[in-house]
Design an enzyme around this catalytic site. Structure first.
Site, PDB file in Angstrom:
ATOM      1  N   LYS A 128       0.872  -1.170   0.000  1.00  0.00           N
ATOM      2  CA  LYS A 128       0.000   0.000   0.000  1.00  0.00           C
ATOM      3  C   LYS A 128       0.909   1.219   0.000  1.00  0.00           C
ATOM      4  CE  LYS A 128      -3.232   2.746   2.663  1.00  0.00           C
ATOM      5  NZ  LYS A 128      -3.990   2.941   3.917  1.00  0.00           N
ATOM      6  N   GLY A 189      -8.943   8.989   8.863  1.00  0.00           N
ATOM      7  CA  GLY A 189      -9.349   9.080  10.252  1.00  0.00           C
ATOM      8  C   GLY A 189     -10.454  10.066  10.560  1.00  0.00           C
ATOM      9  N   ALA A 216      -9.739   5.240   3.200  1.00  0.00           N
ATOM     10  CA  ALA A 216      -9.680   6.389   4.112  1.00  0.00           C
ATOM     11  C   ALA A 216     -10.985   7.168   4.147  1.00  0.00           C
ATOM     12  CB  ALA A 216      -8.536   7.329   3.752  1.00  0.00           C
ATOM     13  N   ASN A 238      -9.761   1.271   8.975  1.00  0.00           N
ATOM     14  CA  ASN A 238      -9.062   0.932  10.212  1.00  0.00           C
ATOM     15  C   ASN A 238      -9.701   1.649  11.398  1.00  0.00           C
ATOM     16  OD1 ASN A 238      -5.513   0.862  11.185  1.00  0.00           O
ATOM     17  ND2 ASN A 238      -7.317   0.323  12.307  1.00  0.00           N
TER      18      ASN A 238
END
Length: 291
Positions: A128, A189, A216, A238
């Protein structure tokens, strides 16, 4: 439609995601950072059904740095090292496809160097690729990204580049030889979801020859489902799982959402209309109620 054909259309295990010649049942890639503990990370990743997990060599290197001095700093470094080792042990035991990333790199040269180290340590050509151009929103540097991708592909890497929702950048990455593209939905995030649906739709409509993965910005299962409904092939996330109040339960929610979004895309969404349209027949209604 035969029963076998219907099963094939509705069974996620028969609708495979193919990346660089390898096939996967799950359309969700997941990260290994930010979890409350290595054990929760392990349980959440398994609950997600993901078959590809990302990990950062930078984190492993930092955590494995020898503790120096005395007092809290040395104890903290030792604790970080133990946690990193435990995470790595869990990842190895899972038997998942490893996708090392170049998180934190700010130049093409830095990313290329870290990629070579990752290949040596993790024994995989998969990567990645991240080349960050702005510290505030962690936006990829398109010039450094394309430069690094071009060189790494020449060196035999299977590059999955993290890029913005810029059609031209995506096309240049294709020209460089990338067989997968990973445009963001929003900055890393933030949990903002698919901020620029026009750009993302344009990328999906114009680029049909390779898989597209939203990487993302996804913060809720509904956003992941929407990405799949739009025709994107997978999502990589994530923070949305790791920072949830219940990471394992959230991983299950994302798994269901991704499967639902993919099935809805294959079924074909109805066209949006500007005016209402009756969903019930008008037979038997008074003529003055009929159009």
């Amino acid at each position: 439609m035969t029963k076998d054909a219907l099963t094939q259309d509705t069974d996620p295990s028969q609708d495979l995601l193919t990346l660089y010649g390898e096939s996967f049942s799950s359309r969700m890639l997941i990260g290994s950072a930010l979890y409350p503990s290595p054990a929760i990370m392990n349980e959440a990743v398994q609950a997600s059904g993901s078959e590809i997990i990302t990990l950062s060599l930078r984190r492993q290197m930092a955590s494995n740095a020898p503790a120096s001095g005395s007092g809290g700093s040395g104890i903290g470094a030792a604790a970080a090292q133990r946690e990193a080792n435990e995470i790595w042990q869990y990842i190895q035991n899972m038997g998942l496809k490893l996708l090392p990333n170049t998180a934190g790199c700010k130049t093409a040269k830095e990313a290329i160097t870290l990629a070579e180290m990752s290949r040596e340590i993790f024994k995989t050509d998969w990567l990645k690729l991240e080349v960050i151009g702005d510290d505030y929103n962690l936006q990829p540097d398109p010039y450094g990204l394309i430069e690094a991708a071009s060189e790494l592909i020449k060196r035999g890497f299977k590059v999955l580049p993290y890029c913005t929702d810029d059609l031209i950048v995506c096309q240049r990455l294709l020209d460089a030889g990338c067989e997968v593209l990973m445009p963001w939905g929003a900055p890393i995030g933030t949990g903002q979801g698919l901020l620029n649906k026009y750009n993302l739709s344009a990328i999906r409509e114009r680029i049909t020859q390779v898989p597209l993965i939203i990487d993302a910005g996804i913060g809720a299962p509904s956003q992941a489902a929407e990405a799949l409904e739009m025709g994107f092939d997978a999502v990589l996330l994530n923070t949305a799982v790791a920072k949830a109040a219940e990471p394992v339960m959230m991983a299950q929610a994302f798994k269901a959402a991704v499967e639902s979004g993919r099935l809805a895309y294959k079924a074909g969404l109805m066209l949006k209309r500007q005016t209402a349209s009756p969903s019930t027949p008008t037979v038997g209604m008074p003529f003055w109620h009929q159009q």
